[in-house]
Design a protein around this motif. Sequence first.
Motif, PDB file in Angstrom:
ATOM      1  N   PHE A 123      44.500  46.410   3.951  1.00  0.00           N
ATOM      2  CA  PHE A 123      44.055  46.577   5.332  1.00  0.00           C
ATOM      3  C   PHE A 123      44.625  47.831   5.992  1.00  0.00           C
ATOM      4  N   ARG A 124      45.638  48.444   5.400  1.00  0.00           N
ATOM      5  CA  ARG A 124      46.260  49.606   6.057  1.00  0.00           C
ATOM      6  C   ARG A 124      45.259  50.740   6.304  1.00  0.00           C
ATOM      7  N   PRO A 125      44.472  51.136   5.318  1.00  0.00           N
ATOM      8  CA  PRO A 125      43.474  52.180   5.602  1.00  0.00           C
ATOM      9  C   PRO A 125      42.399  51.717   6.582  1.00  0.00           C
ATOM     10  N   VAL A 126      42.096  50.408   6.599  1.00  0.00           N
ATOM     11  CA  VAL A 126      41.155  49.863   7.586  1.00  0.00           C
ATOM     12  C   VAL A 126      41.711  50.079   8.985  1.00  0.00           C
ATOM     13  N   MET A 127      42.997  49.798   9.156  1.00  0.00           N
ATOM     14  CA  MET A 127      43.626  49.948  10.464  1.00  0.00           C
ATOM     15  C   MET A 127      43.613  51.413  10.913  1.00  0.00           C
ATOM     16  N   ARG A 128      43.828  52.325   9.962  1.00  0.00           N
ATOM     17  CA  ARG A 128      43.804  53.753  10.320  1.00  0.00           C
ATOM     18  C   ARG A 128      42.409  54.174  10.769  1.00  0.00           C
ATOM     19  N   LEU A 129      41.391  53.711  10.047  1.00  0.00           N
ATOM     20  CA  LEU A 129      40.017  54.039  10.431  1.00  0.00           C
ATOM     21  C   LEU A 129      39.694  53.470  11.819  1.00  0.00           C
ATOM     22  N   ALA A 130      40.088  52.231  12.052  1.00  0.00           N
ATOM     23  CA  ALA A 130      39.806  51.583  13.325  1.00  0.00           C
ATOM     24  C   ALA A 130      40.526  52.290  14.467  1.00  0.00           C
ATOM     25  N   GLU A 131      41.753  52.706  14.219  1.00  0.00           N
ATOM     26  CA  GLU A 131      42.509  53.399  15.262  1.00  0.00           C
ATOM     27  C   GLU A 131      41.836  54.716  15.633  1.00  0.00           C
ATOM     28  N   ARG A 132      41.372  55.456  14.620  1.00  0.00           N
ATOM     29  CA  ARG A 132      40.692  56.719  14.898  1.00  0.00           C
ATOM     30  C   ARG A 132      39.386  56.484  15.649  1.00  0.00           C
ATOM     31  N   ALA A 133      38.715  55.371  15.344  1.00  0.00           N
ATOM     32  CA  ALA A 133      37.440  55.068  15.997  1.00  0.00           C
ATOM     33  C   ALA A 133      37.629  54.396  17.350  1.00  0.00           C
ATOM     34  N   GLY A 134      38.856  53.962  17.627  1.00  0.00           N
ATOM     35  CA  GLY A 134      39.122  53.299  18.899  1.00  0.00           C
ATOM     36  C   GLY A 134      38.560  51.895  18.991  1.00  0.00           C
ATOM     37  N   VAL A 135      38.485  51.185  17.853  1.00  0.00           N
ATOM     38  CA  VAL A 135      37.958  49.816  17.868  1.00  0.00           C
ATOM     39  C   VAL A 135      39.061  48.839  17.459  1.00  0.00           C
ATOM     40  N   PRO A 136      39.038  47.627  18.014  1.00  0.00           N
ATOM     41  CA  PRO A 136      40.059  46.633  17.671  1.00  0.00           C
ATOM     42  C   PRO A 136      39.778  45.971  16.334  1.00  0.00           C
ATOM     43  N   VAL A 137      40.815  45.403  15.759  1.00  0.00           N
ATOM     44  CA  VAL A 137      40.688  44.683  14.491  1.00  0.00           C
ATOM     45  C   VAL A 137      41.263  43.277  14.651  1.00  0.00           C
ATOM     46  N   ARG A 138      40.438  42.301  14.341  1.00  0.00           N
ATOM     47  CA  ARG A 138      40.877  40.899  14.322  1.00  0.00           C
ATOM     48  C   ARG A 138      41.317  40.559  12.907  1.00  0.00           C
ATOM     49  N   GLY A 139      42.336  39.728  12.767  1.00  0.00           N
ATOM     50  CA  GLY A 139      42.770  39.256  11.454  1.00  0.00           C
ATOM     51  C   GLY A 139      42.562  37.760  11.316  1.00  0.00           C
ATOM     52  N   TYR A 140      41.814  37.349  10.323  1.00  0.00           N
ATOM     53  CA  TYR A 140      41.634  35.923  10.050  1.00  0.00           C
ATOM     54  C   TYR A 140      42.729  35.434   9.097  1.00  0.00           C
ATOM     55  N   VAL A 141      43.322  34.296   9.429  1.00  0.00           N
ATOM     56  CA  VAL A 141      44.238  33.626   8.511  1.00  0.00           C
ATOM     57  C   VAL A 141      43.552  32.338   8.062  1.00  0.00           C
ATOM     58  N   SER A 142      42.948  32.392   6.886  1.00  0.00           N
ATOM     59  CA  SER A 142      42.258  31.215   6.350  1.00  0.00           C
ATOM     60  C   SER A 142      43.274  30.173   5.869  1.00  0.00           C
ATOM     61  N   CYS A 143      42.803  28.949   5.728  1.00  0.00           N
ATOM     62  CA  CYS A 143      43.647  27.843   5.236  1.00  0.00           C
ATOM     63  C   CYS A 143      44.902  27.674   6.090  1.00  0.00           C
ATOM     64  N   ALA A 144      44.726  27.717   7.397  1.00  0.00           N
ATOM     65  CA  ALA A 144      45.874  27.591   8.303  1.00  0.00           C
ATOM     66  C   ALA A 144      46.413  26.166   8.358  1.00  0.00           C
ATOM     67  N   LEU A 145      45.672  25.221   7.823  1.00  0.00           N
ATOM     68  CA  LEU A 145      46.146  23.833   7.804  1.00  0.00           C
ATOM     69  C   LEU A 145      46.102  23.225   6.400  1.00  0.00           C
ATOM     70  N   ASP A 146      45.039  23.499   5.673  1.00  0.00           N
ATOM     71  CA  ASP A 146      44.884  22.939   4.321  1.00  0.00           C
ATOM     72  C   ASP A 146      44.254  23.969   3.398  1.00  0.00           C
ATOM     73  N   CYS A 147      44.567  23.837   2.121  1.00  0.00           N
ATOM     74  CA  CYS A 147      43.983  24.680   1.076  1.00  0.00           C
ATOM     75  C   CYS A 147      43.318  23.767   0.049  1.00  0.00           C
ATOM     76  N   PRO A 148      42.149  24.128  -0.462  1.00  0.00           N
ATOM     77  CA  PRO A 148      41.499  23.281  -1.470  1.00  0.00           C
ATOM     78  C   PRO A 148      42.269  23.215  -2.781  1.00  0.00           C
ATOM     79  N   TYR A 149      43.204  24.143  -2.992  1.00  0.00           N
ATOM     80  CA  TYR A 149      43.964  24.194  -4.238  1.00  0.00           C
ATOM     81  C   TYR A 149      45.416  23.762  -4.073  1.00  0.00           C
ATOM     82  N   GLU A 150      45.999  24.006  -2.892  1.00  0.00           N
ATOM     83  CA  GLU A 150      47.415  23.716  -2.681  1.00  0.00           C
ATOM     84  C   GLU A 150      47.672  22.529  -1.758  1.00  0.00           C
TER      85      GLU A 150
END
Length: 288
Positions: A123-150
Amino acid sequence: MAGREVVIVEVGPRDGLQNETTPITTADKLALIGRLAEAGLSRIEATAFVSPRWVPQMADHEAVMRGITRRPGVVYSALVPNEKGAEAALAAGAQALAVFTAASESFCRKNTNCSIAESIARFRPVMRLAERAGVPVRGYVSCALDCPYEGEIAPDAVASVSAELLALGCSEIALSDTLGRGTPERTQAMVEATLRRAPAAMLAGHFHDTSGQAIANVEVAWRLGLRIFDGAVGGSGGCPYAPGAAGNLATERLVAHFEAKGISTGIDLAALERAGRWIGARLDMAAR
């Protein structure tokens, strides 16, 4: 977003449609996005700039993002997996980006073919591109409660990944109950742990409704200070990499819940319900 006491992020065009096996036309996707904007949604996740090999339904991502009839006051975002996706999304007119990782190592490897640490490094290069473009970036954290494997995920694991994404430069973290198995008690523990590492104003709740607990979980998160919640019109969707995950929480139910409490969303519920019936009918037709 003036007058809104809670912000609803509409993820139906992306998260709602991505798991549909029958192709949905670009014209129908654009019509849905237009109906959602007309209903008063101020943030719409329009598509995902991911490989058509892995998510065929999103193969027309560029045509969708370029084809949107922009409405003043509405932010149209795109999910991106890496720098290449971010470049294409920004070139097509995305006004915000979203990246995705997980609180589960097993799920992250299944979903993105890398570890959590490696996903964040991507995501680091994504953040650099977004910063240059002046757009925000949301981060999703999947499996915040349960995981199908763990199985159940420790609240501190969610808090740690959320803190890393904020340190990277994400403006918002979406805590995602990918399987929809969360209970109010476990949601409270997860949100409280994350609040020790991140301010409530930078957190969003993304709940699936597999077990019928999504609204109860939203209410817990609201009481703890969250004011941003995701919905998918018609309750469509589910993660293609999460076996057993049912649809997202329907945006209609989310809006009705808050409006019943006297909390303004800025959304016309009747228009939203019409949009839900419309896309439901289109999905039924496409499946025949």
